[in-house]
Design an enzyme around this catalytic site. Structure first.
Site, PDB file in Angstrom:
ATOM      1  CD  GLU A 119      24.372 -25.570  14.412  1.00 11.53           C
ATOM      2  OE1 GLU A 119      25.170 -24.868  13.750  1.00 11.53           O
ATOM      3  OE2 GLU A 119      24.675 -26.684  14.886  1.00 11.53           O
ATOM      4  CG  HIS A 176      20.873 -20.589  17.232  1.00 14.20           C
ATOM      5  ND1 HIS A 176      22.192 -20.598  17.606  1.00 14.20           N
ATOM      6  CD2 HIS A 176      20.617 -19.345  16.757  1.00 14.20           C
ATOM      7  CE1 HIS A 176      22.717 -19.408  17.371  1.00 14.20           C
ATOM      8  NE2 HIS A 176      21.788 -18.624  16.856  1.00 14.20           N
ATOM      9  CE  LYS A 203      25.436 -15.940  20.327  1.00 18.11           C
ATOM     10  NZ  LYS A 203      25.529 -16.796  19.115  1.00 18.11           N
TER      11      LYS A 203
END
Ligand SMILES: O=C1C[C@@](O)(C(=O)O)C[C@@H](O)[C@@H]1O
Length: 285
Positions: A119, A176, A203
């Protein structure tokens, strides 16, 4: 135009308006509205999803002895929220001491994040230990929000989400990809899954190989901004190719953008002082 805070001029007492122990996001402490505004998430009073994108500056102290210098470097810099990258603390047993030092040195809101190498971080903790560490730090009131990489073990994710929400704190869920940019449907799928796993702010930070990849990320961001209006988004196309996603964040519905003061925590971050006027250029206010 609304401007970011500059450096550690805030004290914890200024932030809460009282000398009582800090209890972020609890309206009684701060005079913040009792009814949440749809689509706005507050990190210790800093609004994500309203006004210009907020500047989040990652700090990566390895030990509490490094905190004072890291915070001093923020002086005069445009920063709304500190991201405390717990994964850089060399000994997880010492993480609480680092968090206490951060609370002592600055009154800026703290977003707590722990990442493994997959990540983009340094952490090696397995899911159960990762969740236990974050829950312990939350109990100690060392953060105003927590980031959770939502693809970890669902039980671990849920335990952190529940602990944060029980403490009245918002959760940023993250996805991510350091190799590629998934297609549009996949990106929208990750955002829907993040929302389902309890994320307040969603996100995605992905890696472009071509300009079309950047366009895909931006399309996903603008699409989700209209389809998931309850959830502020943070949409990042990493590296220099994706820079537009960091500076034109507002245009594409991203509520915050990460910037560096000193060491950066991901490819493509601009220095905060460079980024702030560019955000102003793209502001609709
Ligand atoms: O998730 C993010 C975003 C980020 O990866 C970036 O690309 O700026 C930087 C990380 O520190 C943060 O946790």
């Amino acid at each position: 135009m609304e401007t970011p805070s500059t450096g550690p001029a805030h004290s914890p007492a200024q932030r809460t308006g009282s000398t009582e122990p800090h209890q972020p996001n609890r309206p009684a402490d701060s005079g913040w509205p009792t009814e949440p505004t749809p689509g706005v998430v507050r990190i210790a009073g800093v609004e994500l999803g309203a006004g210009r994108p907020k500047i989040v500056v990652p700090l990566m102290p390895r030990a509490s002895s490094e905190v004072a210098a890291a915070v001093a470097a923020l002086h005069g810099q445009p920063v709304d929220v500190i991201e405390w990258r717990v994964d850089h603390v060399t000994d997880p047993e010492r993480a609480a001491a680092v968090g206490v030092a951060l609370r002592t040195e600055t009154g800026l809101p703290v977003l707590m994040t722990y990442r493994t190498d997959r990540e983009g971080g340094q952490g090696t903790l397995a899911d159960a230990d990762y969740a236990a560490l974050l829950r312990r730090l939350l109990r100690l009131d060392l953060a105003d929000a927590v980031d959770v990489e939502y693809r970890r073990d669902p039980v671990a994710v849920a335990s952190v989400v529940n602990a944060a929400h029980a403490a009245g704190l918002p959760v940023i869920t993250s996805f991510h990809d350091f190799d590629s940019t998934p297609d549009l449907e996949s990106l929208l799928g990750t955002l829907r899954e993040q929302a389902a796993s309890g994320g307040d702010v969603l996100k995605m930070a992905v890696t472009p190989r071509t300009a079309l990849d950047v366009a895909t990320l931006l399309t996903a961001s603008a699409t989700a901004a209209s389809h998931l209006p309850q959830h502020p988004l943070i949409s990042i196309s990493m590296g220099s190719l994706g820079l537009v996603s960091r500076v034109a964040a507002e245009t594409f519905g991203s509520c915050a953008t990460f910037a560096s003061v000193g060491e950066s925590s991901a490819p493509g971050q601009l220095p905060a002082a460079t980024l702030a006027p560019l955000l102003g250029l793209f502001s609709r206010d």
